[in-house]
Design a protein around this motif. Structure first.
Motif, PDB file in Angstrom:
ATOM      1  N   ASP A  32      32.013  32.931  55.256  1.00  0.00           N
ATOM      2  CA  ASP A  32      31.165  31.742  55.267  1.00  0.00           C
ATOM      3  C   ASP A  32      29.723  32.164  55.023  1.00  0.00           C
ATOM      4  OD1 ASP A  32      33.113  29.755  55.858  1.00  0.00           O
ATOM      5  OD2 ASP A  32      33.121  30.405  57.953  1.00  0.00           O
ATOM      6  N   GLN A  63      39.149  32.331  50.539  1.00  0.00           N
ATOM      7  CA  GLN A  63      37.792  32.123  51.042  1.00  0.00           C
ATOM      8  C   GLN A  63      37.578  33.153  52.141  1.00  0.00           C
ATOM      9  OE1 GLN A  63      37.865  27.937  52.116  1.00  0.00           O
ATOM     10  NE2 GLN A  63      36.972  27.412  50.136  1.00  0.00           N
ATOM     11  N   ASP A 121      34.270  34.108  47.861  1.00  0.00           N
ATOM     12  CA  ASP A 121      35.698  34.005  47.578  1.00  0.00           C
ATOM     13  C   ASP A 121      36.214  35.173  46.767  1.00  0.00           C
ATOM     14  OD1 ASP A 121      35.390  31.508  48.728  1.00  0.00           O
ATOM     15  OD2 ASP A 121      35.377  30.444  46.820  1.00  0.00           O
ATOM     16  N   ASP A 136      28.281  27.621  51.776  1.00  0.00           N
ATOM     17  CA  ASP A 136      29.280  27.947  50.769  1.00  0.00           C
ATOM     18  C   ASP A 136      30.196  29.032  51.337  1.00  0.00           C
ATOM     19  OD1 ASP A 136      30.603  28.086  48.300  1.00  0.00           O
ATOM     20  OD2 ASP A 136      28.737  28.094  47.167  1.00  0.00           O
ATOM     21  N   THR A 137      31.110  29.527  50.514  1.00  0.00           N
ATOM     22  CA  THR A 137      31.949  30.653  50.918  1.00  0.00           C
ATOM     23  C   THR A 137      31.925  31.709  49.828  1.00  0.00           C
ATOM     24  OG1 THR A 137      33.938  29.608  49.990  1.00  0.00           O
ATOM     25  CG2 THR A 137      33.530  29.302  52.362  1.00  0.00           C
ATOM     26  N   VAL A 181      32.479  32.928  39.722  1.00  0.00           N
ATOM     27  CA  VAL A 181      33.603  33.443  40.504  1.00  0.00           C
ATOM     28  C   VAL A 181      33.714  34.964  40.479  1.00  0.00           C
ATOM     29  CG1 VAL A 181      34.977  31.342  40.311  1.00  0.00           C
ATOM     30  CG2 VAL A 181      35.247  33.141  38.607  1.00  0.00           C
ATOM     31  N   ILE A 188      42.927  31.756  45.440  1.00  0.00           N
ATOM     32  CA  ILE A 188      41.564  32.054  45.889  1.00  0.00           C
ATOM     33  C   ILE A 188      41.573  32.214  47.399  1.00  0.00           C
ATOM     34  CG2 ILE A 188      39.225  31.131  46.110  1.00  0.00           C
ATOM     35  CD1 ILE A 188      39.732  29.679  43.424  1.00  0.00           C
ATOM     36  N   ILE A 231      31.046  33.318  44.440  1.00  0.00           N
ATOM     37  CA  ILE A 231      30.796  32.196  45.335  1.00  0.00           C
ATOM     38  C   ILE A 231      31.470  30.938  44.807  1.00  0.00           C
ATOM     39  CG2 ILE A 231      28.699  33.033  46.450  1.00  0.00           C
ATOM     40  CD1 ILE A 231      27.054  31.599  44.394  1.00  0.00           C
ATOM     41  N   THR A 232      31.895  30.079  45.737  1.00  0.00           N
ATOM     42  CA  THR A 232      32.647  28.880  45.390  1.00  0.00           C
ATOM     43  C   THR A 232      31.941  28.035  44.351  1.00  0.00           C
ATOM     44  OG1 THR A 232      33.524  28.795  47.627  1.00  0.00           O
ATOM     45  CG2 THR A 232      33.724  26.806  46.323  1.00  0.00           C
ATOM     46  N   GLY A 233      30.699  27.679  44.620  1.00  0.00           N
ATOM     47  CA  GLY A 233      29.990  26.762  43.747  1.00  0.00           C
ATOM     48  C   GLY A 233      29.348  27.423  42.546  1.00  0.00           C
TER      49      GLY A 233
END
Length: 154
Positions: free
Chosen positions: A50, A47, A114, A111-112, A83, A45, A78-80
């Motif tokens: 930001d 990143q 990705d 978050d980032t 995907v 992954i 997004i990370t959270g």
């Protein structure tokens, strides 16, 4: 049933001076420079961007500048969250990725954005990741309405 006018001061003509404007962020990534210049493994992954808290991600995508090696594919999300929310299984052909139809999400905490490299390792390639963002944090989160506005039907 009643209707109550609890709109803030301002009116319906023009835009306020403190109105928010969407903006573009981008990052170009040389995949061959990742991991001590060996590239990515299957499932790595990256990143890429930001994303500040209280941001609306209006759209995001990938432009493949130089194709990745072998049969690697690229997801963007997004990370959270999801995907592959923005790009799902891009074949890494040169040009812009096909965007998914599930765009637009508000990120409540930082978050980032990705990129998931899947299907194969890649020791080459260059991608540009971009997103159109808009700050949706409150400018003035104070209740300016009067008790009369809350209690009087229109």
């Amino acid at each position: 049933m009643a209707t109550y006018n609890v709109t803030a001061a301002g009116g319906t003509t023009g835009h306020p001076a403190n109105g928010r404007t969407p903006y573009l962020v981008e990052n170009t990534i040389d995949v061959s420079a990742v991991n001590g210049d060996t590239g990515t493994a299957d499932g790595d992954i990256l990143q890429c961007l930001d994303i500040p808290a209280e941001t609306l991600i209006m759209e995001a995508g990938i432009e493949v500048i130089t194709a990745l090696s072998s049969s690697a594919t690229i997801d963007l999300g997004i990370t959270g969250g999801d995907v592959d929310r923005y790009v799902d299984g891009d074949t890494n052909a040169t040009g812009f990725s096909t965007l998914t139809a599930t765009a637009r999400v508000i990120v409540s905490s930082a978050d980032t954005l990705d990129a998931l490299i899947a299907g194969a390792a890649s020791s080459a390639g260059k991608i540009r990741v971009f997103a159109v963002l808009c700050d949706v944090s409150g400018i003035d989160e104070t209740d300016r309405n009067t008790a009369t506005q809350h209690d009087t039907a229109v």
